[in-house]
Design a protein around this motif. Structure first.
Motif, PDB file in Angstrom:
ATOM      1  N   GLU A   1      52.182  32.064  51.492  1.00 28.96           N
ATOM      2  CA  GLU A   1      51.653  31.592  51.498  1.00 28.96           C
ATOM      3  C   GLU A   1      51.643  29.545  51.483  1.00 28.96           C
ATOM      4  O   GLU A   1      52.437  29.715  49.757  1.00 28.96           O
ATOM      5  CB  GLU A   1      49.822  31.585  51.030  1.00 28.96           C
TER       6      GLU A   1
ATOM      7  N   GLY B   1      32.617  41.276  39.855  1.00 31.35           N
ATOM      8  CA  GLY B   1      32.613  42.188  38.705  1.00 31.35           C
ATOM      9  C   GLY B   1      33.979  42.747  38.827  1.00 31.35           C
ATOM     10  O   GLY B   1      34.788  42.963  40.605  1.00 31.35           O
ATOM     11  N   PRO B   2      34.497  43.764  38.137  1.00 30.90           N
ATOM     12  CA  PRO B   2      35.747  44.792  38.192  1.00 30.90           C
ATOM     13  C   PRO B   2      35.397  46.090  39.118  1.00 30.90           C
ATOM     14  O   PRO B   2      34.852  46.691  39.694  1.00 30.90           O
ATOM     15  CB  PRO B   2      36.299  45.119  36.747  1.00 30.90           C
ATOM     16  N   SER B   3      37.139  45.914  40.422  1.00 30.34           N
ATOM     17  CA  SER B   3      36.587  46.877  41.591  1.00 30.34           C
ATOM     18  C   SER B   3      36.583  48.308  40.903  1.00 30.34           C
ATOM     19  O   SER B   3      35.654  49.003  41.763  1.00 30.34           O
ATOM     20  CB  SER B   3      38.035  46.548  41.974  1.00 30.34           C
TER      21      SER B   3
ATOM     22  N   ASP C   1      43.682  41.952  48.326  1.00 33.67           N
ATOM     23  CA  ASP C   1      44.203  41.076  47.259  1.00 33.67           C
ATOM     24  C   ASP C   1      44.146  40.947  46.130  1.00 33.67           C
ATOM     25  O   ASP C   1      43.904  39.389  45.470  1.00 33.67           O
ATOM     26  CB  ASP C   1      43.692  39.631  48.231  1.00 33.67           C
ATOM     27  N   HIS C   2      43.238  41.469  45.372  1.00 32.08           N
ATOM     28  CA  HIS C   2      43.168  41.708  43.692  1.00 32.08           C
ATOM     29  C   HIS C   2      44.255  41.551  42.821  1.00 32.08           C
ATOM     30  O   HIS C   2      45.414  41.785  43.420  1.00 32.08           O
ATOM     31  CB  HIS C   2      42.397  42.449  43.779  1.00 32.08           C
ATOM     32  N   TRP C   3      44.178  42.230  41.486  1.00 33.32           N
ATOM     33  CA  TRP C   3      45.134  42.110  40.796  1.00 33.32           C
ATOM     34  C   TRP C   3      46.095  43.363  41.703  1.00 33.32           C
ATOM     35  O   TRP C   3      45.823  44.443  41.984  1.00 33.32           O
ATOM     36  CB  TRP C   3      44.437  43.004  39.653  1.00 33.32           C
ATOM     37  N   LYS C   4      47.077  43.229  41.161  1.00 35.73           N
ATOM     38  CA  LYS C   4      48.692  43.960  42.137  1.00 35.73           C
ATOM     39  C   LYS C   4      48.430  45.350  41.246  1.00 35.73           C
ATOM     40  O   LYS C   4      48.927  45.983  42.307  1.00 35.73           O
ATOM     41  CB  LYS C   4      50.010  43.241  42.324  1.00 35.73           C
TER      42      LYS C   4
ATOM     43  N   ASP D   1      47.753  42.374  50.892  1.00 35.41           N
ATOM     44  CA  ASP D   1      49.100  41.817  50.322  1.00 35.41           C
ATOM     45  C   ASP D   1      49.655  41.576  49.764  1.00 35.41           C
ATOM     46  O   ASP D   1      49.284  42.060  48.722  1.00 35.41           O
ATOM     47  CB  ASP D   1      47.611  40.385  50.714  1.00 35.41           C
ATOM     48  N   ASN D   2      50.633  40.861  49.053  1.00 37.71           N
ATOM     49  CA  ASN D   2      51.402  40.386  48.271  1.00 37.71           C
ATOM     50  C   ASN D   2      52.678  41.862  47.577  1.00 37.71           C
ATOM     51  O   ASN D   2      52.499  41.313  46.984  1.00 37.71           O
ATOM     52  CB  ASN D   2      50.915  40.249  47.215  1.00 37.71           C
TER      53      ASN D   2
ATOM     54  N   VAL E   1      34.620  41.661  47.230  1.00 37.36           N
ATOM     55  CA  VAL E   1      34.355  41.510  45.851  1.00 37.36           C
ATOM     56  C   VAL E   1      34.973  40.481  44.748  1.00 37.36           C
ATOM     57  O   VAL E   1      36.389  40.967  44.928  1.00 37.36           O
ATOM     58  CB  VAL E   1      35.449  42.922  45.465  1.00 37.36           C
TER      59      VAL E   1
ATOM     60  N   MET F   1      46.091  30.726  45.796  1.00 37.96           N
ATOM     61  CA  MET F   1      46.703  31.583  46.439  1.00 37.96           C
ATOM     62  C   MET F   1      46.116  32.870  47.716  1.00 37.96           C
ATOM     63  O   MET F   1      45.946  33.204  47.283  1.00 37.96           O
ATOM     64  CB  MET F   1      47.103  32.690  45.253  1.00 37.96           C
TER      65      MET F   1
ATOM     66  N   PHE G   1      36.161  39.112  40.237  1.00 39.55           N
ATOM     67  CA  PHE G   1      35.860  39.260  39.408  1.00 39.55           C
ATOM     68  C   PHE G   1      35.597  38.290  38.157  1.00 39.55           C
ATOM     69  O   PHE G   1      34.326  38.035  37.066  1.00 39.55           O
ATOM     70  CB  PHE G   1      37.668  39.923  38.561  1.00 39.55           C
TER      71      PHE G   1
HETATM   72  O1  LIG Z   1      47.188  37.331  41.514  1.00 41.45           O
HETATM   73  C1  LIG Z   1      46.881  37.332  42.759  1.00 41.45           C
HETATM   74  N1  LIG Z   1      46.018  37.322  43.242  1.00 41.45           N
HETATM   75  C2  LIG Z   1      44.777  37.989  42.274  1.00 41.45           C
HETATM   76  C3  LIG Z   1      44.018  37.417  41.716  1.00 41.45           C
HETATM   77  C4  LIG Z   1      42.593  38.573  41.592  1.00 41.45           C
HETATM   78  C5  LIG Z   1      42.570  38.243  40.423  1.00 41.45           C
HETATM   79  C6  LIG Z   1      40.976  39.773  40.761  1.00 41.45           C
HETATM   80  C7  LIG Z   1      41.160  40.622  40.017  1.00 41.45           C
HETATM   81  C8  LIG Z   1      39.982  41.654  40.242  1.00 41.45           C
HETATM   82  C9  LIG Z   1      39.285  42.896  39.646  1.00 41.45           C
HETATM   83  N2  LIG Z   1      38.096  43.772  40.297  1.00 41.45           N
HETATM   84  C10 LIG Z   1      37.540  42.863  41.694  1.00 41.45           C
HETATM   85  C11 LIG Z   1      38.138  41.522  42.199  1.00 41.45           C
HETATM   86  C12 LIG Z   1      39.536  40.740  41.536  1.00 41.45           C
HETATM   87  S1  LIG Z   1      39.741  39.584  42.229  1.00 41.45           S
HETATM   88  C13 LIG Z   1      47.466  36.326  43.802  1.00 41.45           C
HETATM   89  C14 LIG Z   1      49.105  35.639  43.518  1.00 41.45           C
HETATM   90  C15 LIG Z   1      50.064  35.206  44.016  1.00 41.45           C
HETATM   91  C16 LIG Z   1      50.988  34.752  43.671  1.00 41.45           C
HETATM   92  C17 LIG Z   1      51.161  33.605  42.251  1.00 41.45           C
HETATM   93  C18 LIG Z   1      52.034  33.288  41.544  1.00 41.45           C
HETATM   94  C19 LIG Z   1      53.332  32.835  42.534  1.00 41.45           C
HETATM   95  F1  LIG Z   1      54.350  32.636  41.930  1.00 41.45           F
HETATM   96  C20 LIG Z   1      53.522  33.470  43.404  1.00 41.45           C
HETATM   97  C21 LIG Z   1      52.276  34.379  43.824  1.00 41.45           C
HETATM   98  C22 LIG Z   1      50.039  35.384  45.260  1.00 41.45           C
HETATM   99  C23 LIG Z   1      48.482  35.567  46.325  1.00 41.45           C
HETATM  100  O2  LIG Z   1      48.655  35.763  47.108  1.00 41.45           O
HETATM  101  C24 LIG Z   1      47.973  36.735  45.037  1.00 41.45           C
HETATM  102  O3  LIG Z   1      46.660  37.391  45.334  1.00 41.45           O
END
Ligand SMILES: O=C(NCCCCc1cc2cnccc2s1)c1cc(-c2ccc(F)cc2)cc(O)c1O
Ligand SMILES: [Mg+2]
Length: 214
Positions: free
Chosen positions: A199, A117-119, A141-144, A169-170, A89, A40, A91
């Motif tokens: 991607e 850590g969590p945003s 680009d983190h939790w949608k 993103d996304n 950042v 991802m 997690f």
């Molecule tokens: O989940 C995605 N990105 C987030 C994961 C990071 C989790 C975090 C939470 C958090 C909380 N606080 C601070 C930092 C952070 S990092 C993601 C998923 C897909 C995707 C997956 C399957 C699919 F079939 C189609 C697309 C494509 C993408 O480009 C993505 O970015």
């Protein structure tokens, strides 16, 4: 499998990229994820849009929410002017550990501060911890489902200023419906959708660029 996907991506960078050469790190990750196993990262198609927005904004202080392996971290930092800073950042500690090594391999560690850590907890501490007045650029680009609440949090913490550019993103896949509704309906943002594809895939995805109007 013994190793994790991020660890296999790191191995591919160490095998195929040149130390200190960010372009070769980006290419090595794209090649691995296109031909060996999907991951991802923002990727090369949406990456070109990220590059063009970054070149236009030329941020002094940038924030990235969601580091993963550091692919977009390297893409962003390689385009920053001398003295500019990127805070990223993450997690997941295992992802952060790999990202640190990929960032170091690219030779960009002096421009980047990786925070774990969590945003929602970290955003309110940005000013006091890093002496940030406000961000010129934010890459989401983190939790949608965190894009919208975290954007409101950035506003409430006074971390956005007139002209700050948010790039998300996304917004199509996996999708961020609440965020799109917020930035597209709020009088405080001027938004535009850049159509692209997920991607390393033919599925549609895209980036939403939103300028904070103050
Ligand atoms: O989940 C995605 N990105 C987030 C994961 C990071 C989790 C975090 C939470 C958090 C909380 N606080 C601070 C930092 C952070 S990092 C993601 C998923 C897909 C995707 C997956 C399957 C699919 F079939 C189609 C697309 C494509 C993408 O480009 C993505 O970015
Ligand atoms: Mg993404």
């Amino acid at each position: 499998t013994r190793t994790s996907r991020p660890q296999r991506i790191l191995k591919a960078v160490q095998k195929n990229a040149t130390k200190g050469d960010p372009e070769s790190v980006i290419s090595a990750i794209d090649h691995y994820c296109r031909h060996k196993e999907w991951a991802m990262n923002v990727g090369d198609d949406k990456g070109l849009i990220l590059d063009s927005v970054l070149t236009e904004v030329n941020p002094s202080t940038a924030l990235e929410l969601g580091t993963y392996c550091g692919y977009s971290t390297v893409r962003i930092a390689r385009l920053l002017s001398p003295g500019s800073k990127l805070i990223t950042v993450e997690f997941n500690p295992a992802f952060a550990a790999v990202a640190r090594q990929i960032i170091a391999y690219a030779g960009l560690q002096d421009k980047i501060t990786l925070v774990e850590g969590p945003s929602g907890d970290l955003i309110p501490k940005m000013k006091e911890r890093f002496g940030i007045k406000s961000f010129d650029f934010v890459f989401l680009d983190h939790w949608k489902d965190r894009y919208e609440p975290d954007t409101k949090l950035l506003e409430d913490c006074g971390l956005l200023k007139k002209g700050t550019v948010l790039l998300a993103d996304n917004v199509i896949c996996p999708g961020t419906p609440e965020y799109l509704k917020y930035v597209r309906n709020s009088p405080r943002y001027e938004s535009r959708y850049y159509k692209s594809n997920l991607e390393y895939s033919k599925v549609e995805d895209g980036l939403e660029k939103s300028v904070f109007l103050g």
